[in-house]
Motif scaffolding. Structure first.
Motif, PDB file in Angstrom:
ATOM      1  N   ILE A  31      44.131  85.768  18.859  1.00  0.00           N
ATOM      2  CA  ILE A  31      45.184  84.898  18.689  1.00  0.00           C
ATOM      3  C   ILE A  31      46.526  85.506  18.415  1.00  0.00           C
ATOM      4  N   LEU A  32      46.044  86.112  17.202  1.00  0.00           N
ATOM      5  CA  LEU A  32      47.748  87.678  16.787  1.00  0.00           C
ATOM      6  C   LEU A  32      47.584  88.387  17.447  1.00  0.00           C
ATOM      7  N   LEU A  33      46.897  88.830  18.204  1.00  0.00           N
ATOM      8  CA  LEU A  33      46.887  90.052  19.339  1.00  0.00           C
ATOM      9  C   LEU A  33      47.953  89.203  20.577  1.00  0.00           C
ATOM     10  N   LEU A  34      47.390  88.295  21.220  1.00  0.00           N
ATOM     11  CA  LEU A  34      47.986  87.426  21.955  1.00  0.00           C
ATOM     12  C   LEU A  34      49.532  86.871  21.699  1.00  0.00           C
ATOM     13  N   GLN A  35      49.836  86.601  20.501  1.00  0.00           N
ATOM     14  CA  GLN A  35      50.948  85.672  19.705  1.00  0.00           C
ATOM     15  C   GLN A  35      52.191  86.784  20.080  1.00  0.00           C
ATOM     16  N   LYS A  36      51.758  87.969  19.287  1.00  0.00           N
ATOM     17  CA  LYS A  36      52.325  88.857  19.625  1.00  0.00           C
ATOM     18  C   LYS A  36      53.301  89.900  20.309  1.00  0.00           C
ATOM     19  N   THR A  37      51.573  89.866  21.415  1.00  0.00           N
ATOM     20  CA  THR A  37      51.759  91.096  22.215  1.00  0.00           C
ATOM     21  C   THR A  37      52.740  90.255  23.517  1.00  0.00           C
ATOM     22  N   LEU A  38      52.104  88.752  24.097  1.00  0.00           N
ATOM     23  CA  LEU A  38      52.970  88.013  25.296  1.00  0.00           C
ATOM     24  C   LEU A  38      53.624  87.938  25.126  1.00  0.00           C
ATOM     25  N   PRO A  39      55.066  87.700  23.684  1.00  0.00           N
ATOM     26  CA  PRO A  39      56.452  86.907  23.657  1.00  0.00           C
ATOM     27  C   PRO A  39      57.540  88.559  24.146  1.00  0.00           C
ATOM     28  N   TRP A  40      56.417  89.377  22.958  1.00  0.00           N
ATOM     29  CA  TRP A  40      57.393  90.689  23.342  1.00  0.00           C
ATOM     30  C   TRP A  40      57.093  91.150  24.586  1.00  0.00           C
ATOM     31  N   LEU A  41      56.295  91.055  25.707  1.00  0.00           N
ATOM     32  CA  LEU A  41      56.542  91.450  27.171  1.00  0.00           C
ATOM     33  C   LEU A  41      57.015  90.618  27.807  1.00  0.00           C
ATOM     34  N   ALA A  42      57.164  89.099  27.310  1.00  0.00           N
ATOM     35  CA  ALA A  42      58.020  88.149  28.241  1.00  0.00           C
ATOM     36  C   ALA A  42      59.669  88.196  28.096  1.00  0.00           C
ATOM     37  N   ASN A  43      60.096  88.890  26.771  1.00  0.00           N
ATOM     38  CA  ASN A  43      61.324  89.227  25.769  1.00  0.00           C
ATOM     39  C   ASN A  43      61.920  90.089  27.063  1.00  0.00           C
ATOM     40  N   ARG A  44      61.647  91.100  27.730  1.00  0.00           N
ATOM     41  CA  ARG A  44      61.734  92.242  28.644  1.00  0.00           C
ATOM     42  C   ARG A  44      61.701  92.007  29.654  1.00  0.00           C
ATOM     43  N   LEU A  45      61.153  90.744  30.542  1.00  0.00           N
ATOM     44  CA  LEU A  45      61.581  89.741  31.278  1.00  0.00           C
ATOM     45  C   LEU A  45      62.378  88.688  31.873  1.00  0.00           C
ATOM     46  N   ARG A  46      62.749  88.383  32.614  1.00  0.00           N
ATOM     47  CA  ARG A  46      63.785  87.972  33.155  1.00  0.00           C
ATOM     48  C   ARG A  46      63.535  86.490  33.923  1.00  0.00           C
TER      49      ARG A  46
END
Length: 271
Positions: A31-46
């Motif tokens: 859960i911790l990895l999910l909540q850190k990784t996916l928003p980090w990736l999403a903020n680099r997309l549009r």
């Protein structure tokens, strides 16, 4: 049921306790990895890809929690229909009396994952609070307001309140700039000027429509300039740009702005 409840649970030896600890640790780490990784990736997309990735966070977290619960349950009780019925029935009664509001928010959170009235990255207004959803938890959601305040709202608000979603999982979010003008002016000229102001904005999403809506009021004419920014996070810069450049253009054209007339003095009370 109370007499049989003690015989339902297994004797937890060292191996069973170790297995439970490993299951909980693995679920927490995922859960911790999910909540850190996916928003980090999403903020680099549009656009759609960013919103789709952010919307996966609560669903995947719920899957991890349910999976950990199903893995841990056989370690604690004998997996039979009677035992499951007794445990779940007792748990339901406990939640119903002791944690009614909390359980209501948990159920509403599951409904929110399924119906998706809001997702990470959506701009919503709930109970008079407007902001961007940054986290959809099991019990509550968190949103950041335009003033950079973090607000936590329980999912229970779904049962008795309205949720206004400005972009509903899409990158498009309509912005509105208001102009209040004196009634004596050339409407067609004002319409064309405001349209050009939106068309020349550096924040404009060109594939989306531009609209200029006029409405007569007792004090003058209200114009609403509606357009879409490239990214929903640009909405306040976009609205500011439309407002300031629109005002400057109207002043350049010699258009007078409406002024509110003072309210009449109240009539004296009669004896």
């Amino acid at each position: 049921m109370d007499q049989n409840l003690g015989s339902i649970f297994k004797h937890l030896g060292t191996g069973a306790l170790l297995d439970l600890a490993l299951i909980l640790a693995a679920a927490a780490a995922l859960i911790l990895l999910l909540q850190k990784t996916l928003p980090w990736l999403a903020n680099r997309l549009r656009g759609r890809r960013r919103h789709a990735l952010l919307a996966m966070v609560p669903l995947l977290r719920l899957i991890i929690i349910v999976g950990a619960f199903l893995l841990a349950l056989p370690k604690v009780i004998e997996p039979s229909f009677q035992n499951m019925l007794a445990v779940l029935g007792s748990l339901g009664l406990a939640l119903g009396f002791a944690l009614k509001d909390y359980a209501s928010s948990l159920v509403a959170g599951i409904v929110a994952v399924g119906e998706a009235p809001y997702r990470n990255g959506d701009w919503v207004e709930i109970d008079g609070v407007y902001g961007e959803v940054t986290h959809v938890g099991v019990r509550a959601l968190q949103l950041v307001t335009p003033d950079d305040n973090l607000v936590t709202i329980p999912h229970q608000k779904l049962w008795d309140g309205a949720v206004s979603n400005a972009n509903n999982g899409q990158p498009q979010l309509q912005c509105v700039a208001d102009f209040h003008l004196h009634p004596e002016h050339d409407g067609a000229r004002v319409h064309a000027a405001l349209y050009d102001v939106a068309l020349t904005s550096p924040y404009l999403a060109f594939e989306q429509p531009i609209a200029v809506v006029a409405e007569e009021q007792p004090w003058g004419t209200r114009y609403r300039l509606r357009a879409y920014p490239i990214d929903a996070r640009q909405q306040f810069r976009f609205t500011t740009d439309l407002t300031l450049r629109g005002k400057a253009e109207l002043l350049r054209l010699g258009v007078a702005f409406a002024t509110a007339s003072p309210a009449p003095d109240p009539a004296p009370l009669q004896d």
